[in-house]
Design a protein around this motif. Structure first.
Motif, mmCIF file in Angstrom:
data_model
loop_
_atom_site.group_PDB
_atom_site.id
_atom_site.type_symbol
_atom_site.label_atom_id
_atom_site.label_comp_id
_atom_site.label_asym_id
_atom_site.label_seq_id
_atom_site.Cartn_x
_atom_site.Cartn_y
_atom_site.Cartn_z
ATOM 1 N N GLU A 134 0.850 -1.183 0.000
ATOM 2 C CA GLU A 134 0.000 0.000 0.000
ATOM 3 C C GLU A 134 0.892 1.241 0.000
ATOM 4 O O GLU A 134 1.910 1.285 0.683
ATOM 5 N N LEU A 169 -3.789 1.798 -3.292
ATOM 6 C CA LEU A 169 -4.494 2.292 -2.115
ATOM 7 C C LEU A 169 -4.765 1.217 -1.071
ATOM 8 O O LEU A 169 -5.011 1.520 0.070
ATOM 9 N N SER A 170 -4.765 -0.041 -1.473
ATOM 10 C CA SER A 170 -4.934 -1.134 -0.525
ATOM 11 C C SER A 170 -4.259 -2.370 -1.103
ATOM 12 O O SER A 170 -3.971 -2.424 -2.301
ATOM 13 N N ALA A 171 -4.023 -3.348 -0.259
ATOM 14 C CA ALA A 171 -3.378 -4.576 -0.719
ATOM 15 C C ALA A 171 -4.247 -5.224 -1.795
ATOM 16 O O ALA A 171 -5.460 -5.330 -1.628
ATOM 17 N N ARG A 213 -6.238 -7.848 -4.046
ATOM 18 C CA ARG A 213 -6.946 -9.084 -3.753
ATOM 19 C C ARG A 213 -6.953 -9.934 -5.007
ATOM 20 O O ARG A 213 -6.816 -9.428 -6.111
#
Length: 96
Positions: free
Chosen positions: A53, A85-87, A89
Motif C-alpha cells: 500500500e 491504495l490497498s493490498a 486481492r
C-alpha cells in the motif's frame, strides 16, 4: 503506432485491436487514419500480490506516426501514476 509500457508489477491478461505483447510492453499498429479521427485500444492487467500500500505504479504510453507523404509526426507520450491504495486481492484488475 501506440506503445504501452506497463509497470513490472502487473501481468497482461488481454489486449484489444490485435495488440502485440512482449514482456510488459504492448504495441498496436494502427495503420492510416484520416484527419480528425480517433482510435481506441485497451489492455487488461492483473496486479501482483506483492505490491505494498502506498506504492505508485507508472504506466507510460506513447503514440508515433507519419504525415501524408511520410514525414514523421512528433511523438506524443504520457505517464500515468497509479497509486496502490490497498493490498491487492485475488482477481483485482487495472483497466486503462
Amino acid at each position: 503506432m501506440i506503445t504501452d509500457t506497463l509497470p513490472a508489477e502487473v501481468s497482461v491478461v488481454d489486449v484489444t485491436a490485435n495488440g502485440v505483447v512482449s514482456g510488459n510492453t504492448v504495441t498496436w499498429s494502427i495503420g492510416t487514419m484520416t484527419p480528425n479521427t480517433t482510435t481506441s485500444v485497451q489492455v487488461k492487467v492483473v496486479v501482483a500480490d506483492v505490491i505494498s500500500e502506498g506504492a505508485v505504479l507508472l504506466n507510460t504510453t506513447s503514440a508515433t506516426g507519419n504525415q501524408p507523404g511520410g514525414a514523421p509526426l512528433p511523438t506524443d507520450s504520457d505517464t500515468l501514476q497509479i497509486p496502490v491504495l490497498s493490498a491487492p486481492r485475488s482477481g483485482l484488475a487495472v483497466y486503462r
